[in-house]
Design a protein around this motif. Sequence first.
Motif, PDB file in Angstrom:
ATOM      1  N   ALA A  21      10.977   1.074  -0.201  1.00  0.00           N
ATOM      2  CA  ALA A  21      10.085   1.081  -1.202  1.00  0.00           C
ATOM      3  C   ALA A  21       8.583   1.061  -0.525  1.00  0.00           C
ATOM      4  O   ALA A  21       7.882   1.770  -1.150  1.00  0.00           O
ATOM      5  CB  ALA A  21      10.222  -0.380  -1.978  1.00  0.00           C
ATOM      6  N   ALA A  22       8.566   0.365   0.580  1.00  0.00           N
ATOM      7  CA  ALA A  22       7.330   0.629   1.424  1.00  0.00           C
ATOM      8  C   ALA A  22       6.809   1.930   1.885  1.00  0.00           C
ATOM      9  O   ALA A  22       5.646   2.260   1.722  1.00  0.00           O
ATOM     10  CB  ALA A  22       7.137  -0.412   2.454  1.00  0.00           C
ATOM     11  N   ARG A  23       7.980   2.683   2.212  1.00  0.00           N
ATOM     12  CA  ARG A  23       7.709   4.024   2.544  1.00  0.00           C
ATOM     13  C   ARG A  23       6.867   5.178   1.555  1.00  0.00           C
ATOM     14  O   ARG A  23       6.157   5.678   1.881  1.00  0.00           O
ATOM     15  CB  ARG A  23       8.944   4.644   3.173  1.00  0.00           C
ATOM     16  N   CYS A  24       7.690   4.703   0.439  1.00  0.00           N
ATOM     17  CA  CYS A  24       7.128   5.719  -0.877  1.00  0.00           C
ATOM     18  C   CYS A  24       6.243   5.088  -1.690  1.00  0.00           C
ATOM     19  O   CYS A  24       6.014   5.592  -2.709  1.00  0.00           O
ATOM     20  CB  CYS A  24       8.459   5.849  -1.498  1.00  0.00           C
ATOM     21  N   ASP A  42      -9.630   0.154   2.686  1.00  0.00           N
ATOM     22  CA  ASP A  42      -9.897   1.708   3.194  1.00  0.00           C
ATOM     23  C   ASP A  42      -9.132   2.636   2.587  1.00  0.00           C
ATOM     24  O   ASP A  42      -7.903   2.265   2.078  1.00  0.00           O
ATOM     25  CB  ASP A  42      -9.637   1.596   4.606  1.00  0.00           C
ATOM     26  N   VAL A  43      -9.461   3.661   2.516  1.00  0.00           N
ATOM     27  CA  VAL A  43      -8.586   4.869   1.891  1.00  0.00           C
ATOM     28  C   VAL A  43      -8.611   6.179   2.907  1.00  0.00           C
ATOM     29  O   VAL A  43      -9.429   6.484   3.181  1.00  0.00           O
ATOM     30  CB  VAL A  43      -9.343   5.165   0.583  1.00  0.00           C
ATOM     31  N   LEU A  44      -7.278   6.519   2.690  1.00  0.00           N
ATOM     32  CA  LEU A  44      -7.242   7.669   3.812  1.00  0.00           C
ATOM     33  C   LEU A  44      -6.880   8.950   3.113  1.00  0.00           C
ATOM     34  O   LEU A  44      -6.251   9.178   2.195  1.00  0.00           O
ATOM     35  CB  LEU A  44      -5.730   7.447   4.601  1.00  0.00           C
ATOM     36  N   ALA A  60      -5.179   6.621  15.533  1.00  0.00           N
ATOM     37  CA  ALA A  60      -6.294   6.396  15.032  1.00  0.00           C
ATOM     38  C   ALA A  60      -6.459   6.898  13.540  1.00  0.00           C
ATOM     39  O   ALA A  60      -6.327   8.001  13.311  1.00  0.00           O
ATOM     40  CB  ALA A  60      -7.497   6.656  15.720  1.00  0.00           C
ATOM     41  N   LEU A  61      -6.844   5.922  12.676  1.00  0.00           N
ATOM     42  CA  LEU A  61      -6.902   6.225  11.150  1.00  0.00           C
ATOM     43  C   LEU A  61      -8.432   6.360  10.896  1.00  0.00           C
ATOM     44  O   LEU A  61      -8.983   5.342  10.823  1.00  0.00           O
ATOM     45  CB  LEU A  61      -6.018   5.323  10.390  1.00  0.00           C
ATOM     46  N   LEU A  62      -8.727   7.463  10.085  1.00  0.00           N
ATOM     47  CA  LEU A  62     -10.161   7.751   9.873  1.00  0.00           C
ATOM     48  C   LEU A  62     -10.100   7.693   8.288  1.00  0.00           C
ATOM     49  O   LEU A  62      -9.297   8.509   7.464  1.00  0.00           O
ATOM     50  CB  LEU A  62     -10.784   8.954  10.429  1.00  0.00           C
ATOM     51  N   ALA A  80      -4.763   2.172 -15.232  1.00  0.00           N
ATOM     52  CA  ALA A  80      -4.133   0.845 -14.719  1.00  0.00           C
ATOM     53  C   ALA A  80      -2.968   1.308 -13.909  1.00  0.00           C
ATOM     54  O   ALA A  80      -2.795   0.600 -12.593  1.00  0.00           O
ATOM     55  CB  ALA A  80      -3.528   0.194 -15.872  1.00  0.00           C
ATOM     56  N   ALA A  81      -2.423   2.313 -14.019  1.00  0.00           N
ATOM     57  CA  ALA A  81      -1.254   2.862 -13.210  1.00  0.00           C
ATOM     58  C   ALA A  81      -1.668   3.198 -11.645  1.00  0.00           C
ATOM     59  O   ALA A  81      -1.172   2.832 -10.727  1.00  0.00           O
ATOM     60  CB  ALA A  81      -0.410   3.905 -13.806  1.00  0.00           C
ATOM     61  N   VAL A  82      -2.988   3.834 -11.680  1.00  0.00           N
ATOM     62  CA  VAL A  82      -3.462   4.433 -10.546  1.00  0.00           C
ATOM     63  C   VAL A  82      -4.102   3.057  -9.758  1.00  0.00           C
ATOM     64  O   VAL A  82      -3.996   3.097  -8.383  1.00  0.00           O
ATOM     65  CB  VAL A  82      -4.486   5.349 -10.761  1.00  0.00           C
ATOM     66  N   GLU A  83      -4.744   2.007 -10.549  1.00  0.00           N
ATOM     67  CA  GLU A  83      -5.132   0.918  -9.763  1.00  0.00           C
ATOM     68  C   GLU A  83      -3.949   0.390  -9.043  1.00  0.00           C
ATOM     69  O   GLU A  83      -4.235  -0.420  -8.040  1.00  0.00           O
ATOM     70  CB  GLU A  83      -5.927  -0.011 -10.627  1.00  0.00           C
ATOM     71  N   GLN A  84      -2.840   0.110  -9.750  1.00  0.00           N
ATOM     72  CA  GLN A  84      -1.938  -0.661  -9.039  1.00  0.00           C
ATOM     73  C   GLN A  84      -1.298  -0.002  -7.998  1.00  0.00           C
ATOM     74  O   GLN A  84      -0.771  -0.705  -6.984  1.00  0.00           O
ATOM     75  CB  GLN A  84      -0.723  -0.967 -10.389  1.00  0.00           C
ATOM     76  N   SER A  85      -0.904   1.300  -7.976  1.00  0.00           N
ATOM     77  CA  SER A  85      -0.248   1.851  -6.926  1.00  0.00           C
ATOM     78  C   SER A  85      -1.058   2.313  -5.907  1.00  0.00           C
ATOM     79  O   SER A  85      -0.758   2.580  -4.631  1.00  0.00           O
ATOM     80  CB  SER A  85       0.543   3.110  -7.371  1.00  0.00           C
ATOM     81  N   GLY A  86      -2.512   2.584  -6.110  1.00  0.00           N
ATOM     82  CA  GLY A  86      -3.288   3.117  -5.138  1.00  0.00           C
ATOM     83  C   GLY A  86      -3.212   4.497  -4.940  1.00  0.00           C
ATOM     84  O   GLY A  86      -2.332   5.253  -5.635  1.00  0.00           O
ATOM     85  N   ILE A  87      -4.124   4.999  -4.044  1.00  0.00           N
ATOM     86  CA  ILE A  87      -4.199   6.406  -3.800  1.00  0.00           C
ATOM     87  C   ILE A  87      -4.301   6.726  -2.260  1.00  0.00           C
ATOM     88  O   ILE A  87      -4.319   5.852  -1.530  1.00  0.00           O
ATOM     89  CB  ILE A  87      -5.225   6.982  -4.498  1.00  0.00           C
ATOM     90  N   GLY A  88      -3.779   7.835  -1.973  1.00  0.00           N
ATOM     91  CA  GLY A  88      -4.012   8.403  -0.525  1.00  0.00           C
ATOM     92  C   GLY A  88      -2.845   7.893   0.312  1.00  0.00           C
ATOM     93  O   GLY A  88      -1.585   7.615  -0.424  1.00  0.00           O
ATOM     94  N   GLU A  89      -3.031   8.079   1.725  1.00  0.00           N
ATOM     95  CA  GLU A  89      -1.551   7.658   2.512  1.00  0.00           C
ATOM     96  C   GLU A  89      -1.494   6.358   2.773  1.00  0.00           C
ATOM     97  O   GLU A  89      -2.539   5.557   2.633  1.00  0.00           O
ATOM     98  CB  GLU A  89      -1.879   8.540   3.776  1.00  0.00           C
ATOM     99  N   ARG A  90      -0.360   5.590   3.315  1.00  0.00           N
ATOM    100  CA  ARG A  90      -0.030   4.580   3.779  1.00  0.00           C
ATOM    101  C   ARG A  90      -0.548   3.210   2.992  1.00  0.00           C
ATOM    102  O   ARG A  90      -1.098   2.256   3.020  1.00  0.00           O
ATOM    103  CB  ARG A  90      -0.587   4.255   5.157  1.00  0.00           C
TER     104      ARG A  90
END
Length: 783
Positions: free
Chosen positions: A306-309, A482-484, A549-551, A574-584
């Motif tokens: 679950a953490a990977r996806c 931080d957002v990647l 290194a992550l920028l 609400a769904a986007v705020e809960q799951s987040g955006i971008g990588e990692r």
Amino acid sequence: MRYTISLTLRMLSDWHIGAGTGQHGRLSRQVLRDENRLPFVPAKSLNGVWRDGCEIAARALDGKGGDRRVWHDWVDYLFGYQPAFPGAEAAAAPVRSAGHPRPAALRYLGPLRVPGGLGPAVARNRRLVDAATFVKPGVAHDPVTGAAREDMLRFDEMARGGMTLEGTAELSDELSEEQLGCARALLWAGARLVEGIGAKRRRGSGRCRLDLGGAGLPPSVGDLERWTADPVPPPEPEQPPGPDSAERYVADGGWEGAVLHMTLETPLLAHDRTVGNLVQGRDHAPGWMLLGPVLRRLDSPAAAAAARCGDLVVTPATPQVDGLPGRPVPHVFERDKDKKDVYLNRAVEGVPKGRAFKRVRNGYVGGAAHVTVETPGFVLRMHNTIEDTSQRPTQALGGVYAYEALASGTVLAAEVRVRRGILDAGWWEKLSGQWRLGRSRKDDYGLISVTAEPLDRTDETVPDEAAPVVSGDRLRVWLLSDVLVRDAWLAPSDDPADFARLLERAFAAAGADGVELEPVLREPGRIPTRYEIARTDSWHRGWRLPRPALLGFAAGGCLTFEVGKGRVGADVLAAVEQSGIGERRGEGFGRIRINDPLVTGGVPPGTGGDQAPSDPSETPRPARLLLSSADPGHAGARLIETAAWRTEIWRLAEERAAHPGKVLGPLVELSATRLNALRRLFDHLDEEPARLGARITALTRRWNAPQATAAIRALLIERDVWETLGFTDQAELVLTAEGLDVLRRDLRADALRSLLTACLAAHTRSEAHPEAHPEAHPEEART
């Protein structure tokens, strides 16, 4: 179950473990102190001398077996090792077979401190704190002439000998009974060889004795013979874990979560960047630092998958504000330079005329009812790496370096969110306990107590339902972490246009297709978009290799977009705020808040800043703590209170010496020879009154001065020396239950001796130079 070792360090002489600082004009080097302002021994300092002792023992034990290096392997296992790097070959340890660093199996539960209730009891009184140390003068000598060098006088602060410090260490639970016996034997032998610690330990300072306690410690003679005769090798280094299953676990939809309340028992060093020899820590614990411990405690393949996806998210642990996890202060906030509790939201407000505002760069805020920007405290500690040959810090091995870490006692809060149906019920109960995080977590840093509880849906940390956004509306995004972001060529990007495309894809995945966003970069008199770039350099402990290194966009940034097309419903937001955006996202990256009231409207007034300072006299003083004889810190308390009384006696004696006639009375009429004869009685002041009276009579028999004899008897026997001295606040300098009576009895002779010595010397000086002491000879001065 880990094997626990109790550590008792008995300081046999005065000692100094420096803080790396001094006081201009007073101290050249200060002693390192804890939060109670008492000296302590860092685990790093003990670890160094203990390892040296174990290496000496390992050389002796390996010498019995020819070419075997079993005991050296045990030293590496217990204390860890780092492969030699270029420039350090001459000073490095013997060549290791492995090419990667190995973490230490022996871990400390913080530094070694004074035991029992001594620390809190001393902290309430500055004079007792000062009595735990003293100032020692020193000078450098010319090796040719043997004389003191010019401008080489120094004053070092020293901690008093006789103190006992206690701590705890632990070993991993992976050892078998035979391996644990070998570890105990080597640790005990190394502890016997620890004879000094701290600065100048080869010149008499820092003499100590290290005693170990615990199951099987100290080992018996039979155990030592059994384990050293045929030692077993230590466990092999852990192999880097391979990739686990890529199976995707089906979730029931929706989210569940837990809140982690994390109290720092020791400072936390979450590496941010290294500047020269200064390692700077972050003001929070990033999510990538927490994800590994969370997955290890959950111990579930479903959690790792679950953490990977992105179906399991660990948010950064930020300082609590008003009992809730703090959110990074929006970068569009500015604060009045004169009124510290007045803020502006430059995204929607302009600067009033005649006012000066300054950008707020650090800190965390709570809810939207009011604004309180709070910044956690830091500690700065100096360390060094000692080279074996020269026994000094050398640049080849790192030399002197400093750590800037979050202070102990700070309370952080983080969230663990997972989609429903992936983990079993009650999964969050596994997360409570004691954690170790960050750098140098084997000794003085990174020990944390964690309490987990299910996430309350009414908690303010859970996003409220927001109004839908339609074409022509503004979308204000506040970055909570931080957002990647990557551009069209898959390179890290800091372009708001790439951020907009990432947000459009997140809306589409949540059910809002066809949304188009246009960045708003400038507005007259306002700053709708303000952000910074963050760089994350980290290390993969399992692989024992550096990670890329992550920028990305830094936490706290605010970006404004105009919706050119489409509609975004409240459920999508609400769904986007809960799951987040971008990588990692599973590591805490990509957390955002959309159209939060703090960034869409004016800033409500704060609660701090210009408040009137409270009257110190109205602050209630803490209750005085008196230690019983059963308290582990009783012996140290007796040492400190005795030193505090002696210091106060000397100070009051010099104060009374300003007017020696008030103390000596008729004795000032005696000659200097007869007055100095009183010093013969100084060695007998603690005798019984009858015997002391007989000595006084024998001393004054030939003086033919009965009035002087009576005055001496009154001063030495009949009068209360504490009243004469003016020592009225004796109870304030007492730490033990019986201390007041014991100190009054034991130090009475010292008090008399100090008082008379000071007054006799002052009277002699005034007789020799009356013009310099007009207060002692008012008639001569007027003449």
